[in-house]
Scaffold this active site. Structure first.
Site, PDB file in Angstrom:
ATOM      1  N   ARG A 187       0.926  -1.758  -0.021  1.00 19.03           N
ATOM      2  CA  ARG A 187       0.171   0.380   0.098  1.00 19.03           C
ATOM      3  C   ARG A 187       0.897   1.254  -0.110  1.00 19.03           C
ATOM      4  NH1 ARG A 187      -1.995  -3.567   4.008  1.00 19.03           N
ATOM      5  NH2 ARG A 187      -3.791  -4.040   4.300  1.00 19.03           N
ATOM      6  N   LYS A 211      -2.002  -2.402   8.226  1.00 15.66           N
ATOM      7  CA  LYS A 211      -3.196  -1.714   8.007  1.00 15.66           C
ATOM      8  C   LYS A 211      -2.735  -2.573  10.516  1.00 15.66           C
ATOM      9  CE  LYS A 211      -6.155  -1.190   5.007  1.00 15.66           C
ATOM     10  NZ  LYS A 211      -7.040  -0.980   4.384  1.00 15.66           N
ATOM     11  N   HIS A 281      -2.476   2.026  -6.458  1.00 19.02           N
ATOM     12  CA  HIS A 281      -2.990   1.299  -5.558  1.00 19.02           C
ATOM     13  C   HIS A 281      -3.110  -0.201  -6.848  1.00 19.02           C
ATOM     14  CE1 HIS A 281      -4.239  -0.555  -2.344  1.00 19.02           C
ATOM     15  NE2 HIS A 281      -6.120  -1.547  -2.659  1.00 19.02           N
ATOM     16  N   ARG A 284      -0.382  -3.065  -7.073  1.00 16.12           N
ATOM     17  CA  ARG A 284      -0.730  -4.255  -6.106  1.00 16.12           C
ATOM     18  C   ARG A 284      -1.396  -4.526  -6.169  1.00 16.12           C
ATOM     19  NH1 ARG A 284      -0.902  -4.806  -0.191  1.00 16.12           N
ATOM     20  NH2 ARG A 284      -3.301  -4.849   1.010  1.00 16.12           N
ATOM     21  N   HIS A 307      -3.035  -9.429   4.192  1.00 16.43           N
ATOM     22  CA  HIS A 307      -4.489  -8.863   4.548  1.00 16.43           C
ATOM     23  C   HIS A 307      -4.774 -10.522   5.868  1.00 16.43           C
ATOM     24  CE1 HIS A 307      -5.369  -8.658  -0.100  1.00 16.43           C
ATOM     25  NE2 HIS A 307      -5.233  -7.790   1.187  1.00 16.43           N
ATOM     26  N   TYR A 316      -8.825  -8.668  -4.824  1.00 16.89           N
ATOM     27  CA  TYR A 316      -8.142  -8.123  -5.664  1.00 16.89           C
ATOM     28  C   TYR A 316      -7.485  -9.308  -6.659  1.00 16.89           C
ATOM     29  CZ  TYR A 316      -6.254  -4.668  -2.253  1.00 16.89           C
ATOM     30  OH  TYR A 316      -6.353  -4.158  -1.238  1.00 16.89           O
TER      31      TYR A 316
END
Length: 333
Positions: A187, A211, A281, A284, A307, A316
């Protein structure tokens, strides 16, 4: 005035008790409430005092998220959404009902289902926390379902389009950004936070903070290593001692912002004739899609992308028609 406030309090307590406890003896409860209330002077808060409650509760909530390791960018987004909601309803947290939430979510016809879903998710998380912390007894968002969203295919680049972007780079910094974005699938906030000290050149790896403040290891392919070293050599000539992997061009050298990184990627993409919008993005998405086409296992890709849920990884991934055709030939006989 106090007598009226006491009477109103008793009436509200009686109503709430009968709602929460269906088989309660309301007459006995009312008498008991009156006995307790006689020991206190009751003054009902004004509307203005109730309105101030929302800002206070937002601060409590965001402080709790900060302690749980959420990024400042996430906290900023939450504050923005919650402040807009509080301005719309113009009442205290405890006074908000389901109709208020529905009215807010329907107030902007230009909001897409995705935007409404995001705003509802923010409100659901906020009120779930408020109930858990016992600031409110009920969640006004509980009965509201998340709207169905259009299933849009990820707009990943093909291998040919990726090569066009590579060829459009005009300096070592641009090429290093492109290669690191694609190789790691990171990211933009993760890439911005990369440091020179975190690189293991021998293993072609480096650690990033994703994250939820979670750390993971990502990997550099041969092209990423080559162009990243070239970029760092160019920086060394300028006596740039910034600790971050990607730094500003002018003194004082410091960490690049997300906006500055986007600007560079947009500049590179503008040199390529393509109908596809190329953003940080998209790299990614492209890394995930090309990796799937080359046979990567879903679990491995999940770990590389950071993830926690494999269903997120699936969003994705778009499997090409050629790959589906080959898979059918191989497994359906």
């Amino acid at each position: 005035m106090a007598a009226n406030d006491t009477a109103r309090l008793l009436m509200e307590l009686e109503t709430m008790a009968s709602t929460l406890v269906s088989d309660a003896d309301v007459v006995k409860l009312k008498l008991r409430f009156e006995e307790v209330a006689n020991n206190y002077t009751v003054n009902r808060r004004t509307v203005e005092e109730m309105e101030n409650d929302f800002a206070e509760k937002i601060d409590y909530y965001l402080n709790a998220l900060r302690l749980e390791g959420y990024s400042e960018q996430t906290l900023y987004g939450n504050r923005l959404d919650l402040n807009k909601f509080s301005q719309y309803v113009n009442k205290a947290v405890v006074q908000v009902n389901t109709a208020d939430v529905r009215s807010y979510l329907a107030s902007r016809p230009d909001w897409s289902n995705g935007t409404v879903a995001k705003k509802l998710s923010t409100l659901k998380a906020f009120y779930k926390w408020m109930v858990a912390e016992e600031f409110v007894l009920r969640d006004p968002t509980a009965k509201i379902r998340t709207p169905k969203q259009e299933k849009r295919l990820p707009k990943a680049m093909s291998q040919n389009e990726l090569e066009m972007i590579r060829d459009a780079c005009e300096n070592s910094k641009e090429r290093a950004l492109v290669e690191v974005f694609y190789s790691t699938g990171c990211r933009i906030s993760e890439l911005a936070g990369m440091t020179k000290a975190s690189i293991d050149w021998r293993n072609g790896s480096l650690s990033v903070i994703g994250k939820g403040n979670k750390e993971r290891v990502v990997y550099l392919n041969g092209k990423a290593i080559f162009y990243l070293k070239k970029y760092l050599e160019d920086r060394a000539e300028e006596e740039d001692d910034c600790e971050y992997l990607f730094a500003t061009t002018l003194r004082p050298y410091r960490k690049m912002s997300n906006a500055a990184i986007r600007k560079i990627i947009n500049k590179v993409a503008s040199r390529v004739e393509t109908s596809k919008k190329v953003t940080p993005h998209v790299f990614r998405h492209s890394m995930a899609t090309i990796a799937i086409d080359n046979g990567i296992e879903l679990g491995d890709l999940q770990q590389l992308l950071g993830h926690s849920n494999p269903s997120t990884t699936l969003r994705y991934v778009i499997v090409s028609e050629e790959r589906k055709k080959n898979a059918h030939k191989r497994y359906v006989q």
